[in-house]
Design a protein around this motif. Structure first.
Motif, PDB file in Angstrom:
ATOM      1  N   ARG A  70      35.717  18.127  54.969  1.00 39.54           N
ATOM      2  CA  ARG A  70      35.593  18.680  53.615  1.00 39.54           C
ATOM      3  C   ARG A  70      34.745  17.807  52.703  1.00 39.54           C
ATOM      4  O   ARG A  70      34.600  18.088  51.522  1.00 39.54           O
ATOM      5  CB  ARG A  70      36.987  18.853  53.009  1.00 39.54           C
ATOM      6  CG  ARG A  70      37.794  19.949  53.686  1.00 39.54           C
ATOM      7  CD  ARG A  70      38.931  20.406  52.791  1.00 39.54           C
ATOM      8  NE  ARG A  70      39.634  21.539  53.371  1.00 39.54           N
ATOM      9  CZ  ARG A  70      40.715  21.415  54.149  1.00 39.54           C
ATOM     10  NH1 ARG A  70      41.212  20.232  54.415  1.00 39.54           N
ATOM     11  NH2 ARG A  70      41.296  22.485  54.653  1.00 39.54           N
ATOM     12  N   LEU A  71      34.207  16.733  53.237  1.00 40.79           N
ATOM     13  CA  LEU A  71      33.495  15.782  52.373  1.00 40.79           C
ATOM     14  C   LEU A  71      32.022  16.138  52.234  1.00 40.79           C
ATOM     15  O   LEU A  71      31.518  17.025  52.908  1.00 40.79           O
ATOM     16  CB  LEU A  71      33.610  14.391  52.993  1.00 40.79           C
ATOM     17  CG  LEU A  71      35.033  13.916  53.298  1.00 40.79           C
ATOM     18  CD1 LEU A  71      34.982  12.542  53.927  1.00 40.79           C
ATOM     19  CD2 LEU A  71      35.876  13.904  52.036  1.00 40.79           C
ATOM     20  N   THR A  72      31.355  15.382  51.383  1.00 39.30           N
ATOM     21  CA  THR A  72      29.894  15.530  51.296  1.00 39.30           C
ATOM     22  C   THR A  72      29.262  14.942  52.551  1.00 39.30           C
ATOM     23  O   THR A  72      29.863  14.111  53.243  1.00 39.30           O
ATOM     24  CB  THR A  72      29.336  14.760  50.086  1.00 39.30           C
ATOM     25  OG1 THR A  72      29.677  13.378  50.243  1.00 39.30           O
ATOM     26  CG2 THR A  72      29.894  15.289  48.776  1.00 39.30           C
ATOM     27  N   ASN A  73      28.037  15.364  52.817  1.00 40.83           N
ATOM     28  CA  ASN A  73      27.300  14.806  53.949  1.00 40.83           C
ATOM     29  C   ASN A  73      27.259  13.280  53.847  1.00 40.83           C
ATOM     30  O   ASN A  73      27.382  12.571  54.838  1.00 40.83           O
ATOM     31  CB  ASN A  73      25.857  15.335  53.964  1.00 40.83           C
ATOM     32  CG  ASN A  73      25.806  16.836  54.222  1.00 40.83           C
ATOM     33  OD1 ASN A  73      26.620  17.362  54.978  1.00 40.83           O
ATOM     34  ND2 ASN A  73      24.858  17.513  53.594  1.00 40.83           N
ATOM     35  N   GLU A  74      27.088  12.789  52.626  1.00 42.09           N
ATOM     36  CA  GLU A  74      26.915  11.357  52.413  1.00 42.09           C
ATOM     37  C   GLU A  74      28.186  10.588  52.756  1.00 42.09           C
ATOM     38  O   GLU A  74      28.146   9.531  53.374  1.00 42.09           O
ATOM     39  CB  GLU A  74      26.499  11.101  50.957  1.00 42.09           C
ATOM     40  CG  GLU A  74      25.077  11.553  50.623  1.00 42.09           C
ATOM     41  CD  GLU A  74      24.923  13.070  50.482  1.00 42.09           C
ATOM     42  OE1 GLU A  74      25.943  13.789  50.564  1.00 42.09           O
ATOM     43  OE2 GLU A  74      23.780  13.531  50.315  1.00 42.09           O
ATOM     44  N   SER A  75      29.326  11.138  52.321  1.00 36.36           N
ATOM     45  CA  SER A  75      30.578  10.460  52.648  1.00 36.36           C
ATOM     46  C   SER A  75      30.845  10.513  54.141  1.00 36.36           C
ATOM     47  O   SER A  75      31.359   9.568  54.744  1.00 36.36           O
ATOM     48  CB  SER A  75      31.744  11.087  51.871  1.00 36.36           C
ATOM     49  OG  SER A  75      31.691  10.672  50.513  1.00 36.36           O
ATOM     50  N   GLN A  76      30.492  11.657  54.742  1.00 38.74           N
ATOM     51  CA  GLN A  76      30.677  11.770  56.185  1.00 38.74           C
ATOM     52  C   GLN A  76      29.853  10.713  56.929  1.00 38.74           C
ATOM     53  O   GLN A  76      30.333  10.073  57.860  1.00 38.74           O
ATOM     54  CB  GLN A  76      30.266  13.191  56.643  1.00 38.74           C
ATOM     55  CG  GLN A  76      31.241  14.257  56.177  1.00 38.74           C
ATOM     56  CD  GLN A  76      30.705  15.666  56.384  1.00 38.74           C
ATOM     57  OE1 GLN A  76      29.491  15.870  56.489  1.00 38.74           O
ATOM     58  NE2 GLN A  76      31.603  16.630  56.433  1.00 38.74           N
ATOM     59  N   TYR A  77      28.629  10.535  56.469  1.00 34.76           N
ATOM     60  CA  TYR A  77      27.767   9.541  57.114  1.00 34.76           C
ATOM     61  C   TYR A  77      28.384   8.145  56.973  1.00 34.76           C
ATOM     62  O   TYR A  77      28.398   7.357  57.923  1.00 34.76           O
ATOM     63  CB  TYR A  77      26.373   9.578  56.491  1.00 34.76           C
ATOM     64  CG  TYR A  77      25.387   8.627  57.132  1.00 34.76           C
ATOM     65  CD1 TYR A  77      24.561   9.054  58.162  1.00 34.76           C
ATOM     66  CD2 TYR A  77      25.290   7.306  56.698  1.00 34.76           C
ATOM     67  CE1 TYR A  77      23.654   8.179  58.753  1.00 34.76           C
ATOM     68  CE2 TYR A  77      24.398   6.417  57.291  1.00 34.76           C
ATOM     69  CZ  TYR A  77      23.576   6.858  58.309  1.00 34.76           C
ATOM     70  OH  TYR A  77      22.679   5.985  58.891  1.00 34.76           O
TER      71      TYR A  77
END
Lengths: 441, 202, 834
Positions: C335-342
Motif C-alpha cells: 500500500r506504500l508509495t513506490n519510493e517507500s517500497q524501494y
C-alpha cells in the motif's frame, strides 16, 4: 359538390363499431385490396393521396413513411390516440365509433412499410374507447384480420392496445414513445427529428395519429388519386373539425379539406349554426389551444393548411373554439395558460418555470393584485420562452409546449389589452403581496 | 392486500408478454394495481418493479408523471370536472363551485362516507358537450347543477351501475388467442419481415 | 507513411468572429471551451450523455441556413459553422434561463455549502438580474433529507438538471434516485424507505451544479475559499486521480480528478470518504513497544505501551545486529508509495541481505502473472467493438472506477463483455455473455472457449453457452481482465485459463491486484527473487551491486513459506510493513502462529490491527495524504502522490523509517527525500527509463510503463482435471465486498456502518432444496472444519455454489479453506444449529 364521408361514415350506425356492422358497411375491403397489392404499391397509393397528418403538425404521411431507413429491422407502428389538446374532439369518436376502421388502417400500414408490431396508444381517460378497441381487436383476431397469417397470407402483425394514464405531453410523438417504453413521457431531444429513424426501443418507428390512419382503408380501397381529388390541392381529402364554445350547435363535422371556410363551419346552419343567443363573435381559436387566436376578419379563410399558416395561426388538431362578446378574455387567457403550465413535463427550464410564472401572474391579475408593469412582465416572460413572440414560434425548449403558452397571451394582449388594464385598475392593493401556496409536502 | 393478487399477476404476466421490452408494460400494470386497490400503493409499485425488472424508484418516477395514478386515496367515485377552454366558456367553474357546495368537500378531498372526491381536470375530449365531466372515466355530458345532484344521488343509491368503482378502467381487455398471436417484434430480430421478402421492398 | 486513422479530422468554424480549427464532430460546447470560449451550462457533463434540459448553453448558430438558437451541448460542430455566444439574442435567452432557474431557488447562499463554488451563484453574480421580478411564493420542500448514509438532498435548491439521476442510472446502473411528479412540481427523490444505496453516491455531490446534494462528511465544515488543494492519486489498484482538499492541516474532502486514462473524475464512496480514517482518533501517533508497565519495554509483556522512536528503534536494531539474513523477513508494503517500497527493499535486500521479502499476503496472483503478460491499458480495453473477457470477481465491489469504465464501454462503445465470473455481477446486465463457471473449472471452460472444441458441458456451462461465447472471441481485439476472483480457488485454474487465452492472437491482459500498489511493490522488488526495475536476483545483481552492498545469495521464501518459517521459530525478525496477515492471509492460524513464534515482530502501520496487536515493536507510519511519492497502478501507470497534511504525532513516511534503521545499523541508504529514491531507482531500472520525478509531473494521465517480458509468464504445462461437485455438496466462493471489516472502512465514520454481517448466500433453487427459512443459522462444513452462519437467498449465485464474503462481522470463511485444494466443497447441514 357533395363529398363522401371518408372517416365518419359509420358514426350514425348503431353497430358500426362491431365487426358485423363494419363488414356489412364495406369494412376490411381496403385490407383485402392491399394484400392483393405489393407493399410498395400500397405505399405509393398513400403518397398519391397526399394525406396530411391529422395530429396537429400536418406533415404529409406518405413522406413521413419514406423516412424509414432502408434495411433496419424491426420497425414499429405507434398509433397516437392521446387526444388531449383543449378543444380537440375527433379521435375519441373515431376510436369509439369505428374502431375497426382504425385497426384496418394500422394493419394496412404495417403491411405497406414492413412494420412488425403495432401499438395502439389510447389516452388513459378514454375508458369507453379502450373497451371498444379491445372488443374490436378481439373480434378481428378471431376472424384473422389481425395477428398471425392475416387473411391466410404470410403477413403477420400484432396490434397491441396500450393504455395511457393522463399526460397531455404524451401527444408529442417522442414523448409518446418514451411513455410506451414505460418511462416518464418527456420529449426526446432532436435530432433525430423523426422517430422514423430512431424511435421505439431505438428502432425505426412510424407514429401516426388516429384520424390519419383512419383514412388509410378508404385510400387503399378507392385509390390515392380519388382521395387527392377531394379537397384543395395541398390539403386533400376530408378533415374532421370540432366546433365548440359559444355556438348554437356545437359539433364534430367531417368536411372537405381546404375548401370549406371557418365561416361555413362556425356560422353554417348545417354545422355550428352561428354564435349563440344572437351575440357577436369576439375571437376564435382555429386549431387547438396552442394556436394564435383569429377574429371576425379571419372567418373567410379556408380550412387549408398553408393559408391558415400564412395568416399567422394553424389548423392544428381541428379544434375550433368560439368565444362570443360575453367572454372575459383575461379569464380565457388564464385558462389556456394554466393548461400548458399544468401539462409541462418539467424537462426544459423555460417551460417548467416560465409557464408556471405566467399562470401565477395571470392569477394575481384576476385576483385583484395586478400591477401595471405585469403586462410588460407577461410579454417579457413570453419573450424568454419564445424569443421574438413570432409565429411560428422560436423555441428555447425541446418541444413546442412551452412556446404554446405564449400564443394566448400574445393574442389576448394584442387585441384586448384594455381588459387586462381594467382588472389591474381595480386591484385591491397596488403593492404586490406574496401569495401563499405551493408547498408540496 | 397491496401486491398484485394471483389473478392479476396472471394478467400482468400476459400483458408483459405482449411487449418486446418488459418495462413497456409499466403503465398497464400500474392501471392493474389501481384497479385492484383503488389506488397505487408502494407495495404494488415494488411488486411491479420486480415484474418488469426495474427499481421501485423507476416505477415511482413513471407513476408520478401521470395524473390518473393516485398514490393517495380518492373517493369510490372520482369526479373529474373538465375545466378546459370549451367547458370554461360554458360554465365549468360553476359546476366546480356547485360540486364543492353540494358534496361539502373541497377539490381533492373525500366525502366522509368515502364515496366521492372531485377535481378540476384539463380537457377530456368532449368539447362539443360542454360542460362535461367524468365519473371514474365515464362521461357525463352537458351537466348542470340539477343533473349533478341527480348523478350523486344515483351513485350514492347505487342505481347507476354502469360506472365501476374507482380503479377499474376498461371492462374489456384485449385477449390475443395463443394460436393467433404474431408475437412481439423482438428488438434483436434484425431480419426483413417475411411478407416483404417476396417483394423486395425499396 | 502515416496511418490515416491517426489523423484527426478538423473543421474550421467561426466562434465569436474568430476562425478556429476544432475536431470534426466535437460537441459545440466542448469545441468552444477548447477555443477559450466558456459557455455557461448546468445539465451538460462531458462524462454523461447530453439531455439538453437546462437550456442555459443556448447560443446562436448558423450552419448556412440562417441563424437559429441551439443548445450548444446538443450540436456537433461542422465545417463553416458560425457561432455567436455573445449576441444580444444569446444573452437575452441565457439571462432568461438564469432568471427562470432562480425563480424557485432559495436565497440561502450564505448557509449553503456550495456557496463559493456554485455555478448557479457564479452565473448569477456575473450576469444575473440585480433583483427578482418574481413576487410569488417559491416552491417548498422539506429541507435536507438524507437519501442515504452519506448524502443529503435539498430539493428546494435543486434545479432539476438530471445530473445525479443520470449518473445513477447511466454511469453506475443504480437508478434509485429519480425525477418524481411532473412539471413545476418535479422533484428528485428516492422511493420511500429505499435509500440511494449506491457505492458511488459521493459522485453526485461532486457533480451537483448547486447545493442540492451535500455530503455528510463535509456539511458546514468549510468554505471553498478556505480550502487548499493538491492533485494526487488514491493508492488503490486503479490509481484513481484525486484532488485532496484541506483546511488548517485537516483533510476535509477528496474529489475525483478527471483523468482521461483512468477514473474520468469518478470515485467510489469507499475511497472518497476514507480520508476520515486517516484522521481518526485511533491513528497511531507514536511508536509502541511490548511492555510490562508504563512506557517500559519488556519482551513478553502483556500489552503495547508508548515509546520513543529511539527506544523502539533500538529494539529493532538490536534484533538485527549480526543476524543471519536468512532469519529476517519482510511482509507487506503493497500500500506504500513506490519510493517507500524501494527504501524497504533496499534495506532488506541491499543492507540486511535477505530475500525473504513479499508484498503478497497469499491472495494475489503470482508475480509472473502480474508482470509477465502482455498488458493493456483501460482505454485500450474500451475501444469500440473490442471483446473483453472478465476472469474476475464483481468489479463493482472491488474496482469501482474500472467497473464504471467497462460499463460505459459496453453501453456506449459497443464493447462486448464476456463475463466468466463466479457469480452474476454489476456488469452482468451489460455483458454480451455472462457465464459462471464452477470455481476450479475456469481453466477447462477457457480451453473450450478458446479452441471452440465444444463439449456437452464443462464447469457447469453448457456447450451451447460456450459456443455462443466462442463467437465473441473471433474478434481480432480480445482483452482479458483477470484477478484472484475468490480465495476459495487456487491460482492454478486461473493460470490454466490464461494459458488458453494466450493462444489467441494479440490477446492482451489487464491483471488486477488486491492491494493498492502491489504493481509498484513488484516493480520495486518486494517479491522473492526480484530486484527493482524488474531485475531478477540472478541476472540483476550486477546492476545494483555497487550501491547495494549485501545482496542476498539465494532466492528467498514466498509469503506462505515465510510464515511457516516464522511459525517454526526460524525467523528472528519479522517486519510487517502495513501488513495484517492475521486478517488477510488465507490460513489465519498459520499467520497467528508465525507472529507468535517469530523472534521480534516489527509492525510499521497506521492502526492497531489484529497483527499489530501481536507485534513487539510498532512504528507509526504516514499515510498517502501525508507523504510525497508516486504510485503504480495495474496498467503500470505512474502518477504522483502528494503530501497535503502533516502526519499525526511523530509518525513518519516509510522511506524515512527504513533509512533510519539502515543508518542505525551503520549503512547509509542515501535517501533523504523521495526524489533521491526516484533518481537512484530510475538510474538502475530499464523499465522506468528516464522518467522524470513524478512529483513534478502535471500530466493527469501520468506515465505508463509499457515494457513487458523481463519477467516471463509461466504457462501451465497441464490442465487441472475437471472435478464436478457432487449433489450433496456446494462449491464455495469467497467474495469481497466494497465495505467490509477492513481497517480503513472501519476507521471512517461515514463508512463504518455500511459493512454487513457475514452470510452464506445461495440461490432460490438450492435454498428450496434445503427446505429452511431465510435467516436460519446453519452449520457449514468442509472436511473437518466448520463454521455456523445464517443463510440468505441471492439469485446472483449460480446453482450448486455458495458465496460468503470475506472479512465481515461473524463467520470467517477462511476457516473452511483446505491447504492444497484448488477449490473447496462445503456441505450445509440445516439441522445442526449453532
Amino acid at each position: 359538390m357533395t363529398i363522401p364521408l371518408i372517416t365518419t361514415s359509420r358514426w350514425g350506425i348503431e353497430d358500426g363499431h362491431t365487426l358485423e356492422g363494419y363488414l356489412r358497411t364495406g369494412g376490411y375491403q381496403g385490407l383485402h385490396r392491399a394484400l392483393e397489392m405489393s407493399p410498395e404499391e400500397v405505399h405509393e397509393e398513400v403518397k398519391q393521396a397526399s394525406l396530411l397528418g391529422r395530429g396537429g403538425a400536418g406533415f404529409p404521411a406518405g413522406i413521413k413513411w419514406g423516412f424509414l431507413p432502408p434495411d433496419v429491422w424491426p420497425r414499429y407502428l405507434v398509433v397516437n390516440g392521446d387526444e388531449s389538446e383543449p378543444g380537440t374532439y375527433k379521435d375519441r369518436l373515431l376510436i369509439e365509433r369505428d374502431p375497426h376502421q382504425l385497426i384496418e388502417g394500422c394493419v394496412i400500414t404495417c403491411y405497406a412499410l414492413g412494420l412488425s408490431q403495432c401499438f395502439l396508444y389510447v389516452r388513459g381517460e378514454m375508458a369507453h374507447g379502450q373497451e371498444r378497441v379491445a372488443q374490436a381487436l378481439n373480434e378481428a383476431y378471431i376472424k384473422g384480420y389481425v395477428g398471425k397469417n392475416i387473411l391466410g397470407t404470410e403477413f403477420s402483425v400484432d396490434v397491441i392496445l396500450h393504455w395511457g394514464a393522463g399526460a397531455y405531453i404524451v401527444g408529442e410523438e417522442t414523448a409518446l414513445i418514451e411513455s410506451l417504453e414505460g418511462n416518464r413521457g418527456m420529449p426526446r431531444l432532436k435530432p433525430p427529428y423523426f422517430p422514423a429513424s430512431i424511435g421505439l426501443y431505438g428502432k425505426p418507428t412510424i407514429v401516426n395519429n388516429v384520424e390519419t390512419l383512419s383514412n388509410i382503408p378508404w385510400i387503399v380501397e378507392h385509390g390515392g388519386e380519388a382521395f387527392a381529388k377531394i379537397g384543395a390541392e395541398q390539403s386533400t381529402g376530408t378533415r374532421i373539425f370540432a366546433v365548440s364554445g359559444h355556438v348554437k350547435t356545437p359539433g364534430v363535422f367531417e368536411v372537405e379539406f381546404g375548401t370549406t371556410t371557418f365561416r361555413d363551419l362556425i356560422m353554417g346552419e348545417q354545422y355550428a349554426g352561428g354564435i349563440r343567443d344572437g351575440n357577436s363573435l369576439k375571437a376564435f381559436i382555429p386549431g387547438g389551444a396552442s394556436a394564435p387566436w383569429f377574429y371576425e376578419e379571419h372567418l373567410d379563410i379556408p380550412l387549408e393548411k398553408s393559408v391558415v399558416d400564412n395568416a399567422g395561426s394553424m389548423l392544428g388538431s381541428g379544434a375550433i373554439v368560439v368565444m362570443d362578446d360575453t367572454t372575459d378574455i383575461v379569464k380565457a387567457c388564464h385558462n389556456v395558460v394554466r393548461f400548458f403550465s399544468r401539462e409541462s413535463c418539467g424537462k426544459c427550464t423555460p417551460c417548467r418555470e416560465g409557464t408556471n410564472w405566467l399562470e401565477k401572474i395571470l392569477d394575481r391579475i384576476l385576483n385583484g393584485y395586478g400591477r401595471l408593469e405585469d403586462i410588460d412582465l407577461l410579454l417579457d416572460v413570453c419573450d424568454n420562452i419564445s424569443p421574438g413572440i413570432s409565429w411560428p414560434p422560436k423555441q428555447t425548449t425541446i418541444c413546442p409546449l412551452g412556446p404554446s403558452a405564449v400564443s394566448p397571451i400574445a393574442s389576448a394582449l394584442e387585441r384586448y389589452r384594455s381588459e387586462f388594464e381594467a382588472y389591474i385598475s381595480l386591484s385591491v392593493d397596488a403593492t404586490p403581496v406574496v401569495l401563499t401556496g405551493g408547498a408540496h409536502e | 392486500m397491496s401486491r398484485l393478487n394471483e389473478e392479476n399477476l396472471r394478467i400482468a404476466r400476459q400483458i408483459i408478454s405482449a411487449y418486446p421490452k418488459k418495462k413497456s408494460a409499466l403503465i398497464p400494470l400500474l392501471h392493474l394495481a389501481q384497479e385492484q386497490n383503488g389506488l397505487v400503493t408502494n407495495e404494488a409499485m415494488t411488486h411491479i418493479a420486480e415484474l418488469v425488472d426495474v427499481t421501485p424508484a423507476e416505477v415511482l418516477g413513471t407513476c408520478s408523471f401521470y395524473e390518473m395514478f393516485k398514490r393517495h386515496p380518492v373517493g369510490e367515485y372520482q369526479i373529474n370536472i373538465c375545466h378546459g377552454i370549451s367547458c370554461h366558456l360554458l360554465g365549468a367553474e360553476d359546476v366546480l363551485e356547485h360540486a364543492e357546495s353540494s358534496l361539502g368537500v373541497k377539490e381533492g378531498e373525500i366525502t366522509q362516507d368515502g364515496k366521492f372526491s372531485f377535481e378540476g381536470v384539463e380537457c377530456i375530449a368532449a368539447c362539443t358537450e360542454a360542460p362535461c365531466l367524468q365519473v371514474n372515466y365515464r362521461y357525463i355530458n352537458k351537466v348542470n347543477a340539477d343533473e349533478f345532484d341527480q348523478l350523486i344521488d344515483d351513485l350514492r343509491n347505487e342505481t347507476k351501475t354502469e360506472i365501476p368503482k374507482h380503479g377499474t378502467l376498461a371492462n374489456t381487455r384485449q385477449k390475443i388467442p395463443a394460436n393467433k398471436a404474431a408475437g412481439p417484434a423482438q428488438v434483436e430480430e434484425s431480419s426483413r419481415p417475411i411478407w416483404l421478402k417476396r417483394n423486395k421492398e425499396e | 507513411m502515416s496511418n490515416p486513422s491517426e489523423e484527426i479530422d478538423e473543421v474550421s468554424v467561426i466562434i465569436d468572429g474568430q476562425e478556429v480549427h476544432v475536431k470534426a464532430g466535437e460537441i459545440l460546447i466542448d469545441a468552444c471551451e477548447s477555443a477559450g470560449v466558456d459557455i455557461p451550462r448546468f445539465c451538460y457533463h462531458k462524462r454523461m450523455s447530453q439531455v439538453g434540459m437546462c437550456r442555459m448553453c443556448i447560443v446562436e448558430v448558423d450552419t448556412g441556413r440562417g441563424s437559429s438558437l441551439q443548445p450548444s451541448c446538443m450540436m456537433n460542430v461542422s465545417e463553416g459553422m458560425v457561432v455567436d455566444t455573445q449576441s444580444e439574442l444569446t444573452k437575452k435567452v441565457q439571462d432568461g434561463v438564469l432568471e427562470f432557474l432562480l425563480l424557485n431557488h432559495p436565497l440561502d447562499c450564505p448557509v449553503c455549502d456550495k456557496g463559493g463554488e456554485c455555478p448557479l451563484q457564479d452565473q448569477t453574480m456575473a450576469y444575473g438580474p440585480g433583483e427578482t421580478r418574481f413576487v410569488e411564493e417559491k416552491r417548498h420542500f422539506e429541507k435536507p433529507i438524507p437519501i442515504n448514509e452519506n448524502v443529503f438532498l435539498d430539493r428546494e435548491r435543486c434545479i432539476l438538471c438530471d445530473r445525479c439521476t443520470r449518473f445513477a442510472d447511466e454511469v453506475v446502473g443504480d437508478p434509485l434516485i429519480q425525477f418524481i411528479d411532473r412539471g413545476n412540481s418535479t422533484q428528485v427523490n428516492t422511493f420511500p424507505e429505499d435509500p440511494f444505496a449506491s457505492y458511488f453516491s459521493g459522485n453526485i455531490v461532486q457533480i451537483c451544479p448547486v447545493g442540492a446534494l451535500t455530503a455528510k462528511s463535509y456539511r458546514f465544515k468549510a468554505r471553498p475559499w478556505d480550502l487548499e488543494e493538491i492533485e494526487s492519486t488514491y493508492p488503490n489498484p486503479l490509481g484513481d486521480r484525486i484532488v485532496v482538499q484541506s483546511s488548517r492541516d485537516q483533510v476535509l474532502r477528496l474529489q475525483g480528478l478527471d483523468s482521461e486514462a483512468v477514473n474520468w473524475g469518478w470515485l467510489s464512496d469507499k475511497d472518497r470518504f476514507s480520508f476520515e480514517a486517516f484522521q481518526s482518533e485511533y491513528r497511531l501517533d507514536s511508536p509502541l513497544v511490548r511492555g510490562g508497565g508504563l512506557n517500559k519495554a519488556e519482551k513478553g509483556g502483556a500489552g503495547l505501551v508508548a515509546s520513543s522512536w529511539a527506544g523502539a528503534l533500538s529494539i529493532v536494531t538490536d534484533s538485527l545486529k549480526d543476524v543471519n539474513p536468512d532469519r529476517v523477513a519482510f511482509l507487506g508494503g503493497a500500500r506504500l508509495t513506490n519510493e517507500s517500497q524501494y527504501a524497504w527493499t533496499k534495506l532488506a535486500k541491499g543492507v540486511l541481505g535477505t530475500d525473504h521479502v513479499s508484498a503478497d499476503l497469499g491472495d494475489e496472483l503470482p508475480a509472473h502473472v502480474l508482470l509477465g503478460l502482455p498488458r493493456a491499458t483501460i482505454s485500450e480495453l474500451c475501444q469500440p467493438n473490442n471483446t473483453i473477457v472478465l476472469l474476475t470477481s464483481d468489479l463493482k465491489e472491488e474496482y469501482g472506477t474500472l467497473f464504471i469504465r467497462l460499463r460505459h464501454a459496453a453501453k456506449a462503445q459497443g464493447v462486448n463483455i464476456v463475463e466468466l465470473s463466479p457469480t452474476r455481477t454489476g456488469l452482468s446486465n451489460v455483458a454480451a455473455v455472462s457465464l459462471h463457471p464452477l470455481p476450479g473449472e475456469i481453466g477447462n471452460v477457457a480451453e473450450a472457449l478458446v479452441t471452440g472444441d465444444i463439449p456437452r458441458e464443462v464447469g457447469g456451462i453448457t456447450g451451447e453457452e460456450i459456443a455462443n461465447a466462442h463467437e465473441y472471441l473471433q474478434n481480432s481485439n480480445v482483452f482479458v481482465v483477470v484477478n484472484r476472483s475468490s480465495i476459495g480457488q487456487s491460482t492454478t485454474p486461473i493460470i490454466d485459463a490464461i494459458t488458453s487465452f494466450q493462444k489467441l492472437d494479440n490477446c492482451r491482459f489487464l491483471p488486477l491486484v488486491r492491494r493498492g500498489n502491489t504493481m509498484g511493490a513488484l516493480d520495486m522488488g518486494m517479491s522473492p527473487g526480484l530486484l527493482p526495475g524488474r531485475n531478477t536476483l540472478s541476472s540483476g545483481s550486477a546492476v545494483f551491486s555497487d550501491i547495494w552492498p549485501n545482496l542476498p545469495a539465494k532466492e528467498g521464501a514466498d509469503t506462505k513459506q515465510i510464515l511457516q518459517n516464522a511459525a517454526d521459530g526460524k525467523i528472528d525478525t519479522l517486519f510487517l510493513i502495513g501488513a495484517d496477515p492475521i486478517s488477510d492471509f488465507p490460513d489465519r492460524s498459520l499467520a497467528k502462529s508465525a507472529i507468535q513464534n517469530a523472534g521480534t515482530v516489527v509492525s510499521v502501520d497506521l492502526f492497531v490491527t489484529p497483527s499489530v496487536y501481536e507485534s513487539d515493536v510498532v512504528l507509526p507510519a504516514a499515510s498517502f495524504l501525508e507523504v510525497n511519492g508516486s504510485h503504480t497502478n495495474v496498467e503500470g501507470r505512474i502518477t504522483p502522490i502528494r503530501q497535503k497534511v502533516t502526519a499525526p504525532g511523530t509518525s513518519r513516511p516509510d522511506w524515512m523509517i527504513a533509512s533510519e534503521i539502515a543508518y542505525l545499523l551503520g549503512h547509509n541508504l542515501n535517501i533523504d527525500t523521495p526524489e533521491d529514491v526516484w533518481n537512484e531507482m530510475t538510474s538502475r531500472s530499464a523499465v522506468h527509463g528516464n522518467l522524470g520525478y513524478p512529483h513534478f509531473d502535471n500530466d493527469q494521465n501520468g506515465h505508463l510503463i509499457t515494457a513487458t517480458g523481463r519477467i516471463p509468464f509461466l504457462p501451465s504445462q497441464e490442465r487441472l482435471e475437471s472435478r464436478p461437485v457432487d449433489s450433496y455438496a456446494m462449491r464455495l466462493i469467497i467474495g469481497k465486498r466494497m465495505f467490509d471489516h477492513g481497517t480503513i472502512t472501519q476507521m471512517s465514520a461515514s463508512l463504518r456502518s455500511l459493512a454487513e454481517a457475514s452470510q452464506l448466500r445461495i440461490n432460490q433453487y438450492d435454498f428450496e432444496r434445503l427446505g429452511i427459512d431465510e435467516g436460519t443459522k446453519v452449520q457449514v462444513t468442509s472436511g473437518d472444519r466448520d463454521i455456523s452462519v445464517t443463510v440468505k437467498i441471492d439469485d446472483r449465485v449460480p446453482r450448486s455454489c455458495a458465496l460468503i464474503y470475506a472479512n465481515l462481522d461473524g463467520a470467517d470463511p477462511r476457516e473452511l479453506l483446505n491447504e492444497g485444494s484448488h477449490s473447496i466443497d462445503i456441505r450445509i447441514d440445516p439441522t445442526v444449529r449453532a
